[in-house]
Design a protein around this motif. Sequence first.
Motif, PDB file in Angstrom:
ATOM      1  N   LYS A  79       0.827  -1.213   0.000  1.00  0.00           N
ATOM      2  CA  LYS A  79       0.000   0.000   0.000  1.00  0.00           C
ATOM      3  C   LYS A  79       0.858   1.258   0.000  1.00  0.00           C
ATOM      4  N   ALA A  80       1.928   1.276   0.805  1.00  0.00           N
ATOM      5  CA  ALA A  80       2.784   2.458   0.893  1.00  0.00           C
ATOM      6  C   ALA A  80       3.465   2.775  -0.429  1.00  0.00           C
ATOM      7  N   LEU A  81       3.644   1.764  -1.271  1.00  0.00           N
ATOM      8  CA  LEU A  81       4.312   1.962  -2.558  1.00  0.00           C
ATOM      9  C   LEU A  81       3.325   2.149  -3.703  1.00  0.00           C
ATOM     10  N   GLY A  82       2.027   2.245  -3.394  1.00  0.00           N
ATOM     11  CA  GLY A  82       1.046   2.557  -4.428  1.00  0.00           C
ATOM     12  C   GLY A  82       0.133   1.418  -4.830  1.00  0.00           C
ATOM     13  N   GLY A  83       0.220   0.274  -4.134  1.00  0.00           N
ATOM     14  CA  GLY A  83      -0.658  -0.849  -4.433  1.00  0.00           C
ATOM     15  C   GLY A  83      -1.971  -0.745  -3.670  1.00  0.00           C
ATOM     16  N   GLU A  84      -2.714  -1.847  -3.666  1.00  0.00           N
ATOM     17  CA  GLU A  84      -4.039  -1.871  -3.030  1.00  0.00           C
ATOM     18  C   GLU A  84      -4.175  -3.122  -2.189  1.00  0.00           C
ATOM     19  N   VAL A  85      -4.831  -2.971  -1.030  1.00  0.00           N
ATOM     20  CA  VAL A  85      -5.099  -4.081  -0.110  1.00  0.00           C
ATOM     21  C   VAL A  85      -6.587  -4.086   0.190  1.00  0.00           C
ATOM     22  N   VAL A  86      -7.219  -5.257   0.097  1.00  0.00           N
ATOM     23  CA  VAL A  86      -8.650  -5.374   0.361  1.00  0.00           C
ATOM     24  C   VAL A  86      -8.906  -6.612   1.216  1.00  0.00           C
ATOM     25  N   GLN A  87     -10.099  -6.650   1.816  1.00  0.00           N
ATOM     26  CA  GLN A  87     -10.531  -7.873   2.486  1.00  0.00           C
ATOM     27  C   GLN A  87     -10.900  -8.886   1.421  1.00  0.00           C
ATOM     28  N   SER A  88     -10.261 -10.036   1.450  1.00  0.00           N
ATOM     29  CA  SER A  88     -10.415 -11.014   0.383  1.00  0.00           C
ATOM     30  C   SER A  88     -11.803 -11.645   0.396  1.00  0.00           C
ATOM     31  N   ASP A  89     -12.378 -11.807  -0.784  1.00  0.00           N
ATOM     32  CA  ASP A  89     -13.663 -12.502  -0.886  1.00  0.00           C
ATOM     33  C   ASP A  89     -13.502 -14.012  -0.742  1.00  0.00           C
ATOM     34  N   LYS A  90     -12.252 -14.472  -0.576  1.00  0.00           N
ATOM     35  CA  LYS A  90     -12.000 -15.901  -0.355  1.00  0.00           C
ATOM     36  C   LYS A  90     -12.051 -16.262   1.122  1.00  0.00           C
ATOM     37  N   GLY A  91     -12.222 -15.267   1.963  1.00  0.00           N
ATOM     38  CA  GLY A  91     -12.339 -15.533   3.394  1.00  0.00           C
ATOM     39  C   GLY A  91     -10.995 -15.603   4.094  1.00  0.00           C
ATOM     40  N   TRP A  92     -11.031 -16.154   5.295  1.00  0.00           N
ATOM     41  CA  TRP A  92      -9.846 -16.233   6.139  1.00  0.00           C
ATOM     42  C   TRP A  92      -8.814 -17.207   5.581  1.00  0.00           C
ATOM     43  N   GLY A  93      -7.562 -16.785   5.650  1.00  0.00           N
ATOM     44  CA  GLY A  93      -6.442 -17.693   5.482  1.00  0.00           C
ATOM     45  C   GLY A  93      -5.951 -18.089   6.858  1.00  0.00           C
TER      46      GLY A  93
END
Length: 233
Positions: A104-118
Amino acid sequence: MKIGILQCDDVLEQLQPRHGNYPEMIRRLLLAVDNDLEFVVYRVLDQQLPEHPAACDAYITTGSRHGVNDGHDWVNRLADFVALLYREQRKLVGICFGHQLMAKALGGEVVQSDKGWGIGVSFNQVDKTQPWMTPPSRALDLVVSHQDQVSRLPADAEVLAGSPFCPFYMVQYRDHFLGIQGHPEFSRPYSADLMATRQERFPPHRYREALASLGAEVDDLLLARWILAFMRS
């Protein structure tokens, strides 16, 4: 080598007598493959950061129950420090939360995965081998505990390992940043105890699968060797 541990959370108080806190886990992991290391702990969750990027030879983050998108002031300050480390070309290894914050700090994106918990042990394929990855391996299997995932990579990202569940599992940025979604510092007993405190959050079948997966061997010491070789490369 002097390694700065950027502490982003505490182990639950009831689990600390058996497993220790997160900095202790990091130290235990890395000292198992090299007992000639020096560590400095920075409680970034309490707004403590190194005075200068050159304060340590390399840095490593812990994981965190907090998310990179939660908006906490300490998370934003850490993101700014991560960006500074990148500009200064200082070595940083991001574990789980740190891996996501790095992206995220370098310009990417982080989301809550629709695949659920790992949770439990994740099984990953190494798709690209770097010179510091010695001994080489085509697999990288580690304990995991996450809902969020990197969904879009920033520039300069090179994916080294992944799986259908988590495609961007281990990512390198140029020669000085390395992000890993898994937890090489987590033991399998700690994973079982942590999951037990959160059992109501998981679908029953997912929890049973995760417990069963803890019977598999993990590549924690292999990754510890890779991390130190990366820091020294």
